[in-house]
Design an enzyme around this catalytic site. Structure first.
Site, mmCIF file in Angstrom:
data_model
loop_
_atom_site.group_PDB
_atom_site.id
_atom_site.type_symbol
_atom_site.label_atom_id
_atom_site.label_comp_id
_atom_site.label_asym_id
_atom_site.label_seq_id
_atom_site.Cartn_x
_atom_site.Cartn_y
_atom_site.Cartn_z
ATOM 1 N N SER A 594 5.159 5.308 -4.058
ATOM 2 C CA SER A 594 4.187 4.835 -2.935
ATOM 3 C C SER A 594 4.214 5.871 -2.544
ATOM 4 O O SER A 594 2.581 5.811 -3.084
ATOM 5 C CB SER A 594 5.806 5.416 -2.139
ATOM 6 O OG SER A 594 5.180 4.562 -0.591
ATOM 7 N N ASP A 669 8.707 -6.136 -3.217
ATOM 8 C CA ASP A 669 8.337 -4.825 -2.273
ATOM 9 C C ASP A 669 8.261 -5.550 -1.233
ATOM 10 O O ASP A 669 7.048 -5.792 -0.830
ATOM 11 C CB ASP A 669 7.848 -4.089 -3.417
ATOM 12 C CG ASP A 669 7.923 -2.726 -2.761
ATOM 13 O OD1 ASP A 669 8.208 -2.383 -1.059
ATOM 14 O OD2 ASP A 669 6.997 -1.697 -2.765
ATOM 15 N N HIS A 701 11.099 -1.650 -3.021
ATOM 16 C CA HIS A 701 9.887 -0.755 -2.941
ATOM 17 C C HIS A 701 11.014 0.466 -3.956
ATOM 18 O O HIS A 701 10.128 1.432 -3.890
ATOM 19 C CB HIS A 701 10.085 -0.466 -1.301
ATOM 20 C CG HIS A 701 9.116 1.069 -1.527
ATOM 21 N ND1 HIS A 701 7.939 0.069 -1.825
ATOM 22 C CD2 HIS A 701 8.852 2.038 -0.949
ATOM 23 C CE1 HIS A 701 6.699 1.720 -2.346
ATOM 24 N NE2 HIS A 701 7.449 2.291 -1.024
#
Length: 743
Positions: A594, A669, A701
């Site tokens: 991320s 995601d 995610h």
């Protein structure tokens, strides 16, 4: 015969012991639950302050129970409810009490919507009559008891409903809810993700009014994701997602009066252009509602007190900051409606006490350290309980202090990470402690002194199991980088030889206010790092500028330039570590997920003379692709700050790639969209840069489900071996030999 058998047994035991102490951590061990910790699920302190409840699950019978325990003896007092006694319910996996504990809301099924939101099937259990009733035939959201337990409010298909538990009648409060258009009482995607709440409605103290936020998403741009599934044709998930600089939902505050059966809009005495309503809480006065309004830049936070009976409002507190103001859940109203508030206004997060009109009574805590959690206030002893990092920024301790700021006590005694759950009357607290060397242990402690009373649950079996494996100590230290002493941990191979040179693999997240260098027990990634150490790698993690718990100035230095100072710190840290005699500076890699993937990409591109390889999982590749609330909090809008957005986005630095790059994303995601990776791939292709990449179909995610995590970490591990490991060196030597022979 007997003697020889004894010798054989002893030999077997010695061999077994030696073997056990040399077990290697496999990737399968990490993801099959081998190192799972035991905990106390759904812990709740009963109103009497003498007992607590937990959710217990019988895996063999597949039944669930809510069991009541005595604080003083820790013995089980009774089972409040067991799913085996309930007709039509096999099990439940969560529960919540009405305020008087006469009724329990049982969650039997749940379907995830986004990160925090779910659609669920709920039943109401009456502890007096032992009766059970279904809340709704539909899957609903955020069911919440009224204060007297006679009603339950919930969201369904973007509208609000109230069920009267006595009559069984359900009343619809709003009627304009529509998917991707209007939402009543439940947050939209960006509020849920970035303001961390889903339930955007609240009962007043008398249970006759419900205040809620209405979201008009009509003008918010839509984002769509293909869902491939197993059918012949893919479907699409379409939802409203405001990217940086785009239009947000128009929010408004509303009140439903159950007595008069009227719905009205609430307005405050200030004209806001583009704003957020970040929090909604009734005070102890059944007519007075508090609401926290923020401007779009999030550097102004206004706390309003709204008298719903008189239709008047008063601005009682206005916080401003050059960068941004953090929103918390710490607002607490005392009996006189004075309130407790936390703020970074003096440079560190601390506790403040204000009158109901917003006049400062006193700053309760002070010092060059951060309050990290607020647990509550005991009216009888006028004592506040909280968690802080006063004992070092990598540790957490539980403290008490008088409301006037005097008589502060450190209640937890062991270094590491301590967190507390207090009894309703603040007589006891259950402390959860872990450190890098000891797994979670739950203990009963006295709230006045912090004195340990008894151990409730430990993970000694897990600790023993881990001891059977070859593991290395996580070494904590600091490293001097770019004028700052940065927190760092390092894991070396168990057979570490200072005369050898090892490849270095760095991990970081680096997002604003985050922390990865913390004195706590292993997460799953930590076992992966131990596995890599077994394979001959040194693993290190450095929390650079922009991370948290070292003051507002340290955290907010990255304002308007996300990815600049954080990347500089990782590159400089890698150089310093590479200069150590036992690290091979030609074999340094970095990875992250991320924000960490955004960082690892930038580090490889901008630090191409330092990093040999990088792995980026679900990375942001341009902040133009990410949501309004998070991105604009740190960057303002791309219209206002184009250079800040583009100058530090890795998508704009692909031409600098020299090393090996692995890019990974989930196609489902909803948070960091696959768009980020697709645009990065196209940029790399057009720059004629070779790289490797992997897309996990329909994974969000978190990229998990079934064998997904095992597959993901196997792929990353193989990539590390190929690019940093000794196999790479041997392969390079073979190529040299081949070229010489051909020559």
């Amino acid at each position: 015969m007997k003697f020889s058998r004894i010798i054989a047994v002893i030999g077997f035991l010695v061999t077994t012991l030696v073997t056990a102490q040399n077990k290697q951590i496999s990737l399968e061990d990490i993801w099959n639950g081998t190192f799972r910790t035991e905990g106390m699920q759904a812990l709740h302190s009963m109103n009497n302050g003498k007992q607590y409840s937990v959710l217990n699950f019988d895996r063999s019978a597949r039944t669930a129970s809510i069991d009541i325990y005595d604080y003083k003896t820790l013995k089980k007092v009774k089972t409040l409810v067991n799913s085996s006694d309930l007709e039509g319910i096999q099990a439940f996996f969560d529960y919540s009490f009405s305020k008087d504990e006469s009724k329990i809301l049982l969650t039997t099924q749940s379907q995830p919507v986004f990160r925090r939101s779910t659609l669920g099937e709920y039943y109401i259990y009456d502890t007096n009559t032992k009766g059970l009733s279904k809340l709704s035939e539909n899957l609903v959201q955020e069911p919440t008891f009224s204060p007297d337990g006679s009603k339950v409010a919930y969201g369904f298909q973007n509208n609000l409903y109230v069920k009267d538990l006595s009559s069984g009648e359900t009343k619809q409060l709003t009627f304009d809810g529509k998917k991707n258009s209007i939402i009543n009482g439940i947050t939209d995607w960006v509020y849920e993700e970035e303001f961390s709440f889903v339930r955007a409605f609240d009962w007043n103290a008398d249970g006759d009014k419900i205040a809620f936020i209405r979201f008009d998403e009509t003008e918010v741009p839509e984002f769509s994701m293909d869902v491939f599934g197993s059918g012949l044709y893919q479907t699409q998930q379409v939802f409203k997602y405001p990217k940086a600089g785009e239009k947000n939902s128009k929010v408004s505050l509303h009140l439903y009066d159950l007595k008069s059966d009227t719905l009205t809009e609430i307005k405050v005495d200030k004209s806001y252009d583009d704003f957020y309503i970040a929090r909604l809480n009734w005070t102890n006065d059944a007519d007075v509602l508090s609401a926290q309004y923020m401007n779009r830049h999030q550097n102004e936070l206004d706390l309003w007190m709204i008298d719903t009976a008189k239709s008047t409002s008063k601005l009682v507190l206005a916080e401003t900051d050059k960068a941004y103001v953090d929103v918390t859940f710490n607002l607490t109203f005392l009996k006189d409606n004075s309130f407790i508030w936390t703020s970074e206004k003096n440079g560190y997060n601390h506790i403040y006490h204000y009158t109901k009109d917003g006049e400062l009574i006193n700053q309760v805590t002070d010092g060059d350290w951060e309050v990290t959690n607020y647990y509550g206030f005991d009216e009888d002893s006028k004592t506040i309980f909280y968690q802080s990092v006063e004992n070092g920024s990598i540790n957490r301790d539980v403290y008490s202090v008088k409301l006037n700021g005097k008589n502060k006590k450190r209640l937890t005694k062991r270094d590491g990470t301590n967190s507390a759950s207090f009894s309703a009357d603040f007589t006891y607290f259950i402390n959860t402690h872990s450190s890098a060397t000891s797994p979670q242990e739950y203990t009963l402690n006295d709230s006045k002194s912090g004195k340990l009373i008894k151990s409730i649950k430990d993970n000694d079996k897990l600790a023993q199991k881990v001891n059977d494996y070859v593991t290395s100590k996580k070494e904590f230290s600091t490293i001097s980088v770019n004028g700052n002493e940065l927190n760092m941990w390092m894991i070396k191979p168990a057979d570490f030889d200072p005369n050898k040179k090892y490849p270095l693999f760095m991990y970081q997240y680096s997002g604003p206010g985050s922390q990865q260098v913390a004195n706590r027990w292993n997460g799953t990634n930590d076992y992966w790092y131990q596995h890599l150490a077994q394979e001959g790698y040194i693993v290190a993690c450095v929390d650079g500028r922009g991370t948290g718990l070292k003051g507002a100035a340290f955290k907010k230095v990255t304002q308007n330039e996300l990815g600049k100072y954080e990347v500089e710190d990782q590159i400089e840290a890698a150089k310093k570590l590479g200069a150590l005699p036992y690290i091979d500076e030609s074999r340094i890699g970095i990875w992250g997920w991320s924000y960490g993937g955004f960082m690892s990409s930038n580090a490889l591109f901008k630090g191409n003379d330092v990093f040999k390889m990088a792995i980026a999982v679900a990375p942001v590749t341009s902040w133009r692709f990410y949501d309004t609330i998070y991105t604009e909090r740190y960057m303002t809008t791309p219209q206002e700050n184009p250079s800040g957005y583009d100058g530090n986005s890795p998508i704009n630095h692909v031409d600098k790639l020299k090393g090996d790059f692995l890019l990974i994303h989930g196609s489902g995601d909803d948070n960091v969209h696959l768009q980020n990776t697709m645009r990065m791939v196209e940029a790399l292709v057009q720059a004629n840069k070779q790289f490797e990449w992997m897309v996990y179909p329909d994974k969000n995610h978190g990229i998990y489900g079934g064998n997904t995590r095992l597959h993901l970490y196997t792929k990353m591990t193989d990539f590390i071996h190929k690019t940093l490991g000794d196999k790479r060196v041997k392969s390079d030597k073979k190529e040299e030999v081949k070229s010489k022979i051909k020559g």
